[in-house]
Design an enzyme around this catalytic site. Structure first.
Site, PDB file in Angstrom:
ATOM      1  CE  LYS A  54      -3.780  -2.267   2.331  1.00 20.41           C
ATOM      2  NZ  LYS A  54      -4.276  -2.766   3.603  1.00 20.41           N
ATOM      3  CD  GLN A  98      -3.669  -4.731   6.515  1.00 19.89           C
ATOM      4  OE1 GLN A  98      -3.741  -3.736   5.793  1.00 19.89           O
ATOM      5  NE2 GLN A  98      -4.040  -5.928   6.107  1.00 19.89           N
ATOM      6  CG  ASP A 121     -10.093  -0.433   4.798  1.00 20.26           C
ATOM      7  OD1 ASP A 121      -9.891  -0.886   3.657  1.00 20.26           O
ATOM      8  OD2 ASP A 121      -9.385  -0.688   5.783  1.00 20.26           O
TER       9      ASP A 121
HETATM   10  N1  GUN Z   1      -7.027  -7.070   5.762  1.00 22.11           N
HETATM   11  C1  GUN Z   1      -7.279  -7.794   4.647  1.00 22.11           C
HETATM   12  N2  GUN Z   1      -7.843  -7.026   3.703  1.00 22.11           N
HETATM   13  C2  GUN Z   1      -7.961  -5.795   4.215  1.00 22.11           C
HETATM   14  C3  GUN Z   1      -8.467  -4.560   3.707  1.00 22.11           C
HETATM   15  O1  GUN Z   1      -8.960  -4.446   2.572  1.00 22.11           O
HETATM   16  N3  GUN Z   1      -8.381  -3.506   4.554  1.00 22.11           N
HETATM   17  C4  GUN Z   1      -7.868  -3.608   5.803  1.00 22.11           C
HETATM   18  N4  GUN Z   1      -7.858  -2.526   6.555  1.00 22.11           N
HETATM   19  N5  GUN Z   1      -7.391  -4.723   6.302  1.00 22.11           N
HETATM   20  C5  GUN Z   1      -7.432  -5.815   5.503  1.00 22.11           C
END
Ligand code: GUN
Length: 294
Positions: A54, A98, A121
């Site tokens: 990211k 996350q 998100d």
């Molecule tokens: N863990 C797995 N996929 C995601 C996601 O799309 N966003 C976040 N914040 N955590 C994740």
């Protein structure tokens, strides 16, 4: 028959190019650089690699990336304080925590603490409620990525029967909701299957579009797919592969080799849905910087 591959890497690159353009325009017209705060608690290897990807994607696209890596011993109170700080920071337009979080932290409390105008998100009750009502909002990244893959591959969802296998908050529930909205990439008839569904194949064989988001390899075999169906594989299962440098390889929920003999279009793993998730996060960060979601 051999299915056409829906190339997530290519579609993702196309969208990122569009975003670079928008970011430059935003900068010239309003002096704004989109900023994303990424918060990782703990040392889970899969989460660490997502977060690194990211951060890199932000830098490549022209988004300011504010990286926060906290020890696994961080308390809920400390995490909530950091979120409050980012909620008030004008350089930050989007906040991503996350998941999964360590077990001593209440995930729902943390998600709910993110300001709605920064919830890139799209996991908060406010964002998900707006999605369900068809109101403008941040769409969760993987579900939105799936809709973009379908739209940009000219798959018509209007009146199609879509079967979603999996009912997670992150993928199954939001993607099913998007697919029946009155919108482009919507207007489908949607069936949601899950662990308790009796005779899964009975349902999957009726799908014009089949979305596999169960989180288990070999969930979808050739006999479960109607000839000519479009198959979207959301699975990213790590399976042991002693010969590969990392000791594992990624495998989807779909038996790709055999299902691609009957499907008309199919996403590979890796290189299908995966690249779209981060791309739609960048999209949401730009949307947040534009200030249109309040
Ligand atoms: N863990 C797995 N996929 C995601 C996601 O799309 N966003 C976040 N914040 N955590 C994740």
């Amino acid at each position: 028959m051999s299915a056409t591959i829906i190339n997530g890497k290519e579609i993702s690159a196309q969208i990122r190019q569009e975003l670079r353009q928008q970011i430059q325009e935003l900068h010239h017209a309003r002096g704004i650089t989109p900023g994303l705060a990424v918060i990782l608690v703990g040392e889970d290897p899969a989460s660490q690699s997502y977060v690194t990807a990211k951060e890199r994607a932000c830098q490549e696209t022209g988004i300011y990336s504010d990286d926060n890596r906290l020890p696994a011993t961080t308390t809920q109170q400390e995490l909530l304080q950091l979120i409050q700080q980012k909620n008030q920071d004008p350089r930050i337009h989007g906040i991503l925590v996350q998941l999964p979080l360590p077990r001593h932290i209440d995930e729902q409390a943390v998600i709910a603490a993110i300001a709605p105008e920064k919830d890139v998100d799209g996991f908060s009750p406010i964002s998900l409620g707006r999605l369900m009502l068809g109101q403008p909002t941040f769409l969760s990244c993987t579900p939105h990525g799936i809709i973009q893959l379908l739209l940009r591959s000219h798959v018509n969802t209007d009146g199609a029967h879509v079967v979603v296998v999996g009912r997670s908050n992150i993928v199954g529930k939001p993607v099913a909701n998007l697919l029946f909205q009155k919108a482009a990439g919507g207007n489908a008839t949607v069936t949601i299957c899950h662990r308790h569904t009796r005779d899964l194949a009975h349902f999957t064989r009726q799908a014009d579009i089949l979305i596999a988001a169960a989180g288990a390899p070999h969930t979808i075999t050739k006999e479960m797919v109607k000839p000519g169906a479009v198959v979207i594989d959301v699975g990213v299962n790590r399976v042991s592969a002693p010969d590969s440098p990392r000791g594992y390889r990624l495998q989807g929920d779909v038996d790709f080799a055999e299902v691609s003999q009957v499907a008309s279009q199919i996403t590979p793993v890796p290189g299908g849905v995966g690249p779209m998730t981060i791309t739609m996060l960048l999209y949401n960060t730009v949307l947040a910087a534009k200030g249109e979601i309040r």
